[in-house]
Design an enzyme around this catalytic site. Structure first.
Site, mmCIF file in Angstrom:
data_model
loop_
_atom_site.group_PDB
_atom_site.id
_atom_site.type_symbol
_atom_site.label_atom_id
_atom_site.label_comp_id
_atom_site.label_asym_id
_atom_site.label_seq_id
_atom_site.Cartn_x
_atom_site.Cartn_y
_atom_site.Cartn_z
ATOM 1 N N LYS A 28 0.838 -1.216 0.000
ATOM 2 C CA LYS A 28 0.000 0.000 0.000
ATOM 3 C C LYS A 28 0.862 1.251 0.000
ATOM 4 O O LYS A 28 0.600 2.196 -0.741
ATOM 5 C CB LYS A 28 -0.905 -0.012 1.245
ATOM 6 C CG LYS A 28 -1.491 1.341 1.604
ATOM 7 C CD LYS A 28 -2.418 1.272 2.780
ATOM 8 C CE LYS A 28 -1.887 1.796 4.093
ATOM 9 N NZ LYS A 28 -1.578 3.219 4.184
ATOM 10 N N ASN A 29 1.908 1.256 0.844
ATOM 11 C CA ASN A 29 2.677 2.487 1.022
ATOM 12 C C ASN A 29 3.696 2.734 -0.088
ATOM 13 O O ASN A 29 4.444 3.702 -0.026
ATOM 14 C CB ASN A 29 3.316 2.519 2.413
ATOM 15 C CG ASN A 29 2.240 2.686 3.485
ATOM 16 O OD1 ASN A 29 1.086 3.006 3.169
ATOM 17 N ND2 ASN A 29 2.595 2.468 4.742
ATOM 18 N N CYS A 126 -4.584 8.070 9.539
ATOM 19 C CA CYS A 126 -4.895 7.571 10.875
ATOM 20 C C CYS A 126 -4.526 8.580 11.951
ATOM 21 O O CYS A 126 -3.523 9.284 11.836
ATOM 22 C CB CYS A 126 -4.144 6.260 11.101
ATOM 23 S SG CYS A 126 -4.765 4.946 10.051
ATOM 24 N N ARG A 131 0.865 14.355 13.413
ATOM 25 C CA ARG A 131 1.125 14.179 11.985
ATOM 26 C C ARG A 131 1.187 15.507 11.226
ATOM 27 O O ARG A 131 0.431 15.739 10.271
ATOM 28 C CB ARG A 131 0.111 13.216 11.363
ATOM 29 C CG ARG A 131 0.076 11.885 12.105
ATOM 30 C CD ARG A 131 -0.637 10.820 11.344
ATOM 31 N NE ARG A 131 0.171 10.246 10.286
ATOM 32 C CZ ARG A 131 -0.279 9.338 9.421
ATOM 33 N NH1 ARG A 131 -1.507 8.929 9.481
ATOM 34 N NH2 ARG A 131 0.509 8.850 8.498
ATOM 35 N N ARG A 427 -9.009 0.178 4.165
ATOM 36 C CA ARG A 427 -8.027 1.161 3.664
ATOM 37 C C ARG A 427 -6.706 0.494 3.313
ATOM 38 O O ARG A 427 -5.982 0.963 2.443
ATOM 39 C CB ARG A 427 -7.750 2.226 4.742
ATOM 40 C CG ARG A 427 -8.711 3.370 4.719
ATOM 41 C CD ARG A 427 -8.188 4.541 5.521
ATOM 42 N NE ARG A 427 -6.859 4.915 5.114
ATOM 43 C CZ ARG A 427 -5.949 5.461 5.898
ATOM 44 N NH1 ARG A 427 -6.233 5.710 7.157
ATOM 45 N NH2 ARG A 427 -4.750 5.774 5.453
HETATM 46 C C1 EPZ Z 1 4.107 6.671 6.357
HETATM 47 O O1 EPZ Z 1 3.425 7.776 6.952
HETATM 48 C C2 EPZ Z 1 3.085 5.568 6.264
HETATM 49 N N1 EPZ Z 1 1.950 6.033 5.474
HETATM 50 C C3 EPZ Z 1 2.626 5.144 7.652
HETATM 51 O O2 EPZ Z 1 1.764 4.039 7.522
HETATM 52 C C4 EPZ Z 1 3.857 4.700 8.452
HETATM 53 O O3 EPZ Z 1 3.444 4.414 9.763
HETATM 54 C C5 EPZ Z 1 4.896 5.814 8.471
HETATM 55 O O4 EPZ Z 1 5.219 6.223 7.114
HETATM 56 C C6 EPZ Z 1 6.189 5.390 9.166
HETATM 57 O O5 EPZ Z 1 6.719 4.252 8.527
HETATM 58 C C7 EPZ Z 1 2.023 6.029 4.147
HETATM 59 O O6 EPZ Z 1 3.026 5.653 3.541
HETATM 60 C C8 EPZ Z 1 0.805 6.453 3.419
HETATM 61 P P1 EPZ Z 1 6.350 9.889 8.473
HETATM 62 P P2 EPZ Z 1 4.062 9.224 6.920
HETATM 63 O O7 EPZ Z 1 6.376 11.178 7.721
HETATM 64 O O8 EPZ Z 1 4.877 9.357 5.689
HETATM 65 C C9 EPZ Z 1 6.706 13.214 11.928
HETATM 66 C C10 EPZ Z 1 -0.253 2.864 7.697
HETATM 67 O O9 EPZ Z 1 -0.975 2.385 8.604
HETATM 68 N N2 EPZ Z 1 6.604 14.257 10.870
HETATM 69 O O10 EPZ Z 1 7.507 8.975 8.308
HETATM 70 O O11 EPZ Z 1 2.978 10.192 7.166
HETATM 71 C C11 EPZ Z 1 5.381 12.481 12.129
HETATM 72 O O12 EPZ Z 1 4.493 13.216 12.926
HETATM 73 C C12 EPZ Z 1 0.377 4.228 7.876
HETATM 74 O O13 EPZ Z 1 -0.052 2.284 6.620
HETATM 75 C C13 EPZ Z 1 6.715 15.589 11.219
HETATM 76 O O14 EPZ Z 1 6.939 15.945 12.387
HETATM 77 O O15 EPZ Z 1 5.014 9.131 8.186
HETATM 78 C C14 EPZ Z 1 5.826 11.181 12.743
HETATM 79 O O16 EPZ Z 1 6.025 11.348 14.122
HETATM 80 C C15 EPZ Z 1 0.103 4.814 9.221
HETATM 81 N N3 EPZ Z 1 6.595 16.531 10.232
HETATM 82 C C16 EPZ Z 1 7.185 10.937 12.066
HETATM 83 O O17 EPZ Z 1 7.597 12.196 11.525
HETATM 84 C C17 EPZ Z 1 6.365 16.208 8.919
HETATM 85 O O18 EPZ Z 1 6.253 17.104 8.056
HETATM 86 C C18 EPZ Z 1 7.171 9.900 10.961
HETATM 87 O O19 EPZ Z 1 6.176 10.225 10.009
HETATM 88 C C19 EPZ Z 1 6.253 14.832 8.591
HETATM 89 C C20 EPZ Z 1 6.379 13.870 9.574
#
Ligand code: EPZ
Length: 448
Positions: A28-29, A126, A131, A427
């Protein structure tokens, strides 16, 4: 009760070891991001092994609003994405998708390159933490984009075009790394991204972009260097398998005392999960080859407690945490889980406690190195005392991964549970009800 409401509820009969075989398709991702990447090409792209899940439908809808023709390919589960006539979409129509997914933020770079303008609605996804999208917006500004916040969403333009930049991520965010990749490939000049995420899904996106004509160097120390090119073509790509879904079924086999062969599961992307699975006492057998997979089973012996910490790749994925915690409720002794990626990803443990588990959450960073959530009032560590006999309950699904875990817990529990909000699971898990049935689970909508 209307049919819609009914289809969102499952009555789950517990004490059911899951046994049999399931297949996982493209991750998915990665799939959703590869669909966005198709916008960058000057011809059609073909994406194979696309799962029928809600996130794919959302991205498809958004692409179609922007003039991309999306059709089924010759193979089952193949999508053809033709971006020849990309155009501006109507803001009201885009806003219909507000709150449904995080993916729209990744449309920025490709749309700026193609039509000079992007409108991004309020994001969804989610609710597992704040986020924010500050890294995304900061990176876009560094490329030369102008971001205006309007009451409806973000209005983004690039009056002087997009040019390569040097950017250091405060945290190796998956989405922000993808944002940089999707923007830098057609930006003028070289971009250097430091502290990049290097998840297998990111590397697979790099493969997609390379097929399109991009020049991307992934260095060993989380540095990615992208040399902008003037045009990209379409691609044909078979995505890596979904390692989150594969691990979810593995954990489900362990939690329910079952035996599940996950066809499509790929060892190299799941090494950290497999180590933890084995440390707990689960058994696994790896079958290589194009049609291989991994068999996960509970040997019947007592399971052992472990200490684990979620982390960015190559650490233990945050998305593996919830299903694994259900299995840990069945392990002998005290397990410790330290969640370091999302600050609020342990809320679902309350439901497990209602079912008889003994899980205590803490604000402190337990069992590992202190993380950025320590002393910030987030209950992001958990101690799980097991084994616990789980019993049935009425459960409301809070988010995608926790939702799947609630289902596993209901299957492991004694008695009949009612689980509300199961549509959220669509989803990210293709045909999950059919797969559960194939594994011998008894889960059906309530009688009208
Ligand atoms: C991706 O989310 C995945 N979603 C998530 O899967 C997954 O849990 C996550 O990566 C970590 O592996 C998709 O690919 C669609 P991040 P993403 O940016 O990209 C902080 C699932 O169930 N952050 O790596 O949104 C954030 O708050 C989902 O399939 C900022 O602070 O995750 C978090 O604490 C859930 N500012 C951390 O970084 C930003 O601008 C990691 O988030 C961006 C992120």
């Amino acid at each position: 009760m209307t049919n819609d409401v009914q289809s969102d509820v499952l009555v789950v009969h517990g004490d059911t070891p899951l046994r049999g075989e399931v297949r996982v398709r493209g991750a998915k991702n990665l799939v959703s991001k590869a669909m966005v990447a198709a916008l960058l090409g000057d011809g059609p792209s073909r994406l194979h092994d696309v799962p029928r899940i809600r996130d794919v439908e959302i991205v498809r809808g958004l692409l179609e609003l922007h003039g991309v023709r999306v059709s089924d390919g010759v193979e089952p589960s193949e999508l053809v994405l033709d971006p020849t006539n990309v155009e501006r979409a109507n803001v009201d129509e885009i806003n219909v998708h507000a709150g449904s997914s995080r993916i729209p933020i990744l449309f920025c770079g490709p749309l700026l390159h193609r039509i000079g303008h992007a409108f991004i609605p309020d994001l969804g996804g989610c609710h597992i933490g704040d986020r924010p999208i500050d890294f995304h917006l900061q990176a876009l500004r560094e490329f030369g984009a102008q971001v205006d916040k309007t009451p409806q969403g973000l209005d983004i333009t690039a009056p002087n075009g997009l040019h390569g930049t040097k950017f250091d991520l405060p945290f190796p965010s998956v989405g922000a790394t993808e944002q940089v990749l999707l923007t830098a490939v057609l930006a003028q000049g070289v971009t250097e991204l430091q502290n990049a995420a290097v998840e297998p899904e990111i590397i697979d996106l790099v493969c997609v972009l390379q097929k399109m004509g991009a020049i991307i160097r992934v260095h060993t120390d989380r540095v990615i260097e992208i040399e902008g090119v003037s045009r990209l073509t379409g691609y044909a790509h078979r995505p890596i398998p979904d390692r989150i879904e594969a691990a979810s079924w593995g954990a489900a086999a362990l939690a329910t005392g079952g035996d599940v062969f996950v066809r499509g599961a790929h060892q190299a992307d799941m090494m950290t999960f497999l180590n933890v699975f084995r440390s707990i006492g689960g058994k696994l057998d790896i079958e290589d080859g194009p049609d291989g997979g991994i068999r996960f089973w509970h040997p019947g012996d007592e399971l052992r407690a472990v200490a684990l910490e979620t982390d960015v790749h190559p650490g233990f994925m945050t998305d593996w945490q919830q299903p694994m915690v259900v299995a840990l409720t069945q392990a002998q002794g005290l397990s410790i889980v330290h969640e370091t990626v999302y600050e609020r990803r342990l809320g679902y443990t309350e439901a497990l406690n209602q079912m008889g588990a003994t899980i205590q959450t803490y604000r402190e960073c337990l069992g590992g190195t202190p993380c950025r959530f320590g002393r910030r009032n987030f209950r992001h560590s958990a101690v799980i005392a097991g084994p616990s006999k789980l019993h049935a309950a009425d459960l409301v699904i809070p988010d995608l991964r926790a939702g799947f875990s609630h289902l596993i817990a209901a299957l492991a529990a004694e008695g009949t549970s009612t689980v509300y909000g199961v549509n959220l699971i669509n989803r990210g898990y293709e045909d999950f009800e059919a797969k559960l049935a194939a594994l011998g689970a008894h889960a059906e909508p309530p009688r009208p």
